[in-house]
Design an enzyme around this catalytic site. Structure first.
Site, mmCIF file in Angstrom:
data_model
loop_
_atom_site.group_PDB
_atom_site.id
_atom_site.type_symbol
_atom_site.label_atom_id
_atom_site.label_comp_id
_atom_site.label_asym_id
_atom_site.label_seq_id
_atom_site.Cartn_x
_atom_site.Cartn_y
_atom_site.Cartn_z
ATOM 1 C CG ASP A 209 -2.646 -4.491 -5.467
ATOM 2 O OD1 ASP A 209 -1.952 -5.578 -5.017
ATOM 3 O OD2 ASP A 209 -2.997 -4.551 -3.899
HETATM 4 C C1 GLC Z 1 -2.573 -1.639 -0.268
HETATM 5 C C2 GLC Z 1 -2.310 -2.801 -0.576
HETATM 6 C C3 GLC Z 1 -0.528 -2.990 -0.985
HETATM 7 C C4 GLC Z 1 -0.646 -2.517 -2.148
HETATM 8 C C5 GLC Z 1 -0.893 -1.195 -1.855
HETATM 9 C C6 GLC Z 1 -0.990 -0.499 -3.778
HETATM 10 O O1 GLC Z 1 -1.872 -0.150 0.340
HETATM 11 O O2 GLC Z 1 -2.183 -3.181 1.397
HETATM 12 O O3 GLC Z 1 -0.109 -4.336 -0.632
HETATM 13 O O4 GLC Z 1 0.967 -2.983 -2.469
HETATM 14 O O5 GLC Z 1 -2.385 -0.847 -1.717
HETATM 15 O O6 GLC Z 1 -1.364 -1.035 -4.181
#
Ligand code: GLC
Length: 809
Positions: free
Chosen positions: A501
């Site tokens: 993210d």
């Molecule tokens: C968090 C989010 C997930 C994402 C991960 C890496 O765990 O819930 O959707 O892929 O972070 O950023």
């Protein structure tokens, strides 16, 4: 460029934790017979939680009674009890039980908190078990044992308490249960000006009903009364329903006014901070015990609340419900059990890790002391991945329902909403490069587990259109979306971000991770077409896979590993030429899992990951971490270096590395990645790990952060979903296929081990012998004594149990 920063971290400097003076070595240990966890001291480095749920009423409860609960699993509008998440180290308020001696006025809490009697005068044992948590205590020569759980047949949590007088003389006691009500939603609860003014109570002997107005919005009935209740199985001699009345002003929970006075003030709350406190007198002769039940729930009216309270807070009902909770989880876990030479592996695997995965499946990331408990729905990518861990244990219908709900918020063009709200089924957000592709993996896994090929023909609608299409078409659309939205090198565009993210500031960049995930998805769709006899479509998928694999290898190989992104102006992220973030885990492991990397590159990429990202505590997400926010990189840099996506051990990625290593047949490597993060390993370093060792945590802080080694965000994490899948499907190697159960262990040279696995109604009792101690390879397979070609146990409809003998070599 500073190559030394890519040196492996073999030694992580440790610093004293804030707030912990003279930490003891240990606070608990696994119970190897039951797989449960026994906490032996209550003064743990932070609250250690468990979850209690019946699938729709869910709570988290700490080892000293802290935490809260939610009706309808609704973290936005149905939180029932108050706990201060920002004050989490103090773990207050909680579901507490004070016990007071009426003759001399001394008191303690059966939950240790909030009185915190010095441990030389307080014997404590906490037990963390699937679906229930028990606290046993002895203080002031009074024994108590309280078990918290959620009733399978009640929308309520129950506290089953037994108080025992171990001495000879008669004891005259008062029990004071205590909890605080929440005003349903965070926003409302925070609004002190108006929130409390709408509260009042109805007290009906054994039941306290807390009433408060809540605005459900014009389309859902506007302002409506909400009813939460607290009930006792036994007659009360006094009560309080207001915080000030029970605790007093400028006093702490450790010495509340009511306990000093020896009785509650019978105060009926009208427009103040609502609590539930009761006084229950107990006279216990020497050696006698009494069992009481307290319960918390919600209802639609005063009358319903009173009815439910009386029905649920009853000793016989509570005992019967607790027995049901035990039976439910035993049956759930019995579907997949292992017995290996290494308790590090099979003790967590058999009990608390699948339990945690079941909780993650139910709660996603929403009901938690750490994560967003309002606003956000369940993640499309997260929930798809959560099915992978829970699949072997769940009834097929549960996986099917969630997967179908997710496909319902896919868009016609093939991409998907980022979130969905389970209450309404509505989707929200979108624009990520990866979300839609995860469905191919969950659908393939579901069909292989259940044999339900007909699911592929099930018509499901789209988020942005009334038209419906078969599931297999949804998956094709996801692939096509990725194929159409590519950059100059033919790799999928990153769009807002991909799985990571926080790599979210590269307008027009291409994602090597998503390309790898696409390859895995194309393989999954290929196998689904083939299983339906659509060989031409399957062949086309194989070609599409090969084309993407070629592009990855042309555009993204950096010499010793795969780059992470290629920016619009042709620069690389996750490359040696970068100052920070030279190497990332995701692109490398997915090039292998997606079968895009040729064997030599696959080995080299994983060797680089091990060398550059490995630490004694697990493998980091990237290195070196970014020192600060860089608008050209993304929000990764808002985290302190060594935190979360910015160079921590972002644990979710580690089981991917296990899968990738196992796909290369490197059993010792795969096991080593597992072992660094195993709950048993964390159990040996309780003061460094700090979080509960029996639950997997989403991340482990790394240098340069001073709290290196400390885990954050236990319980709700994709880490547990993948870890369980990696342990079961890849290390034990028990993998469902359309027409049978593949047995393909990849182990650290274990000489023998056993597995019990229910597959399509048949219990397979599997014994594996490995006389030469190889890491992978099956040379003989017998099913009920008969030799079978290959390494697949065929589907045996109607057969209850089969013996499977496997010889590796
Ligand atoms: C968090 C989010 C997930 C994402 C991960 C890496 O765990 O819930 O959707 O892929 O972070 O950023």
């Amino acid at each position: 460029m500073n190559p030394s920063q890519l040196d492996p971290i073999n030694d992580v400097p440790l610093h004293p934790r804030p707030g912990i003076v003279d930490p003891p070595e240990r606070y608990g240990h696994f119970d190897e017979d039951t797989g449960e966890y026994i906490i032996t001291r209550p003064d743990t480095p932070q609250p250690w939680y468990n979850y209690i749920t019946n699938g729709s009423f869910t709570g988290f409860v700490s080892h000293t009674g802290g935490g809260t609960c939610y009706g309808r699993n609704d973290s936005v509008e149905k939180r029932i009890l108050r706990t201060h998440l920002h004050g989490r180290p103090a773990d207050q308020p909680g579901r507490w039980i004070y016990i007071r001696d009426r003759d001399n006025g001394t008191f303690h809490a059966a939950t240790w908190a909030p009185v915190y009697t010095p441990l030389n005068r307080f014997r404590y044992e906490g037990r963390v078990a699937p679906g229930r948590s028990t606290i046993t205590a002895e203080c002031n020569r009074i024994r108590s044992r309280v078990t918290y759980f959620v009733g399978p047949d009640a929308e309520a949590e129950l506290w089953l308490l037994t108080v025992t007088n171990p001495a000879r003389r008669t004891r005259r006691l008062d029990v004071f249960p205590y909890a605080e009500f929440f005003l349903w939603s965070l926003a409302r609860d925070n609004n002190l000006d108006s929130g409390f003014k709408c509260t009042d109570v109805a007290v009906d002997g054994r039941v306290i009903v807390h009433r408060s107005y809540y605005d459900w919005g014009a389309d859902r009935g506007g302002w409506k009364r909400q009813y939460a209740w607290f009930a006792s199985s036994t007659a009360t001699s006094s009560f309080d329903t207001n915080l000030e009345a029970f605790v007093g002003v400028f006093r702490g929970y450790d010495r509340p006014l009511a306990l000093a006075a020896g009785r509650c003030g019978n105060f009926s709350n009208r427009g103040g901070e609502p609590v539930a406190a009761m006084q229950i007198p107990l006279t216990l002769k020497g050696g006698a015990s009494r069992t009481l039940v307290f319960a918390v729930g919600y209802a639609g009216s005063d009358a319903q609340a009173a009815r439910q309270g009386r029905r649920v807070a009853a000793v016989a009902f509570a005992r019967e419900q607790l027995a049901k909770v035990r039976r439910h989880w035993r049956a759930y876990l019995d579907r997949f059990q292992a017995d290996t030479p290494d308790a590090t592996f099979h003790v967590p695997f058999n009990t608390l890790t699948p339990y945690q995965s079941a909780i993650t499946f139910v709660c996603s990331r929403s009901i938690s002391p750490y994560q967003l408990t309002g606003g956000r729905g369940l993640g499309y990518r997260d929930s798809n991945q959560d099915t992978l861990g829970a699949m072997p244990y769940q009834p097929a219908a549960a996986s099917r329902k969630l997967i179908a709900t997710l496909l319902g918020v896919q868009k016609k063009a093939g991409d998907a909403c980022h979130d969905f709200f389970p209450g309404t089924g509505a989707g929200a957000g979108g624009g990520y490069s990866d979300d839609h592709l995860w469905s191919a993996l969950s659908v393939e896994s579901y069909v292989k587990e259940s044999g339900d090929l007909a699911f592929l023909d099930k018509e499901i609608g789209f988020h942005d259109s009334d038209a419906a299409a078969p599931v297999i078409d949804h998956l094709e659309r996801a692939l096509r979306f990725a194929e159409k939205n590519v950059g100059a090198h033919g790799l999928p565009l990153l769009r807002r971000a991909d799985w990571n993210d926080c790599l979210n500031a590269f307008e027009g960049a291409e994602s090597v991770f998503t390309a790898g995930l696409y390859c895995a998805a194309a393989k999954a769709v290929e196998s689904l077409h083939a299983a339906r006899g659509e060989t031409a479509k399957a062949r086309r998928c194989a070609k599409r896979h090969a084309a993407m694999a070629e592009r990855i290898n042309e555009a993204a190989w950096d010499g010793a590993w795969y780059r992470r992104l290629i920016t619009r102006d042709g620069k690389a992220v996750g490359a040696r030429s970068n100052r920070y973030g030279k190497i990332y885990m995701e692109s490398n492991v997915w090039a292998v899992i997606g079968q895009a990397a040729p064997p030599d590159r696959a080995r080299e990429a994983l060797d680089s990951v091990r060398r550059c990202l490995g630490t004694p505590y697990g493998h980091r997400l990237c290195a070196p971490p970014y020192p600060d926010y860089d608008p050209h990189v993304g929000t990764l840099g808002i985290f302190a270096p060594g935190y979360k996506e910015n160079g921590a051990i972002f644990c979710h990625t580690n089981p991917w590395l296990i899968v990738a290593e196992a796909m290369l047949g490197r059993g010792r490597r795969a096991y080593d990645v597992f072992a660094r993060l195993s709950p048993y390993t964390k159990d040996r370093i309780q003061n460094i790990h700090c979080a509960e060792p029996y639950a997997l945590s989403s991340m482990i802080i790394m240098p340069p952060n001073l709290e290196a080694g400390r885990a954050r965000n236990p319980w709700l994490t994709g880490f547990v979903s993948w870890m369980l899948a990696a342990m079961g499907r890849w290390i034990l190697g028990i993998r469902p296929d359309f027409d049978g159960l593949v047995i393909d262990p990849c182990v650290p040279r274990w000489k023998r081990f056993g597995v019990r696995r229910v597959f399509r109604g048949t219990t397979c009792v599997i014994h594996v012998d490995n006389p030469e101690g190889v890491e992978r390879g099956v040379r003989e397979l017998r099913v009920d004594g008969k030799e079978v070609e290959g390494n697949k146990v065929p589907v045996l409809t109607g057969t209850k149990t089969v013996r499977v003998n496997v010889v590796m070599g």
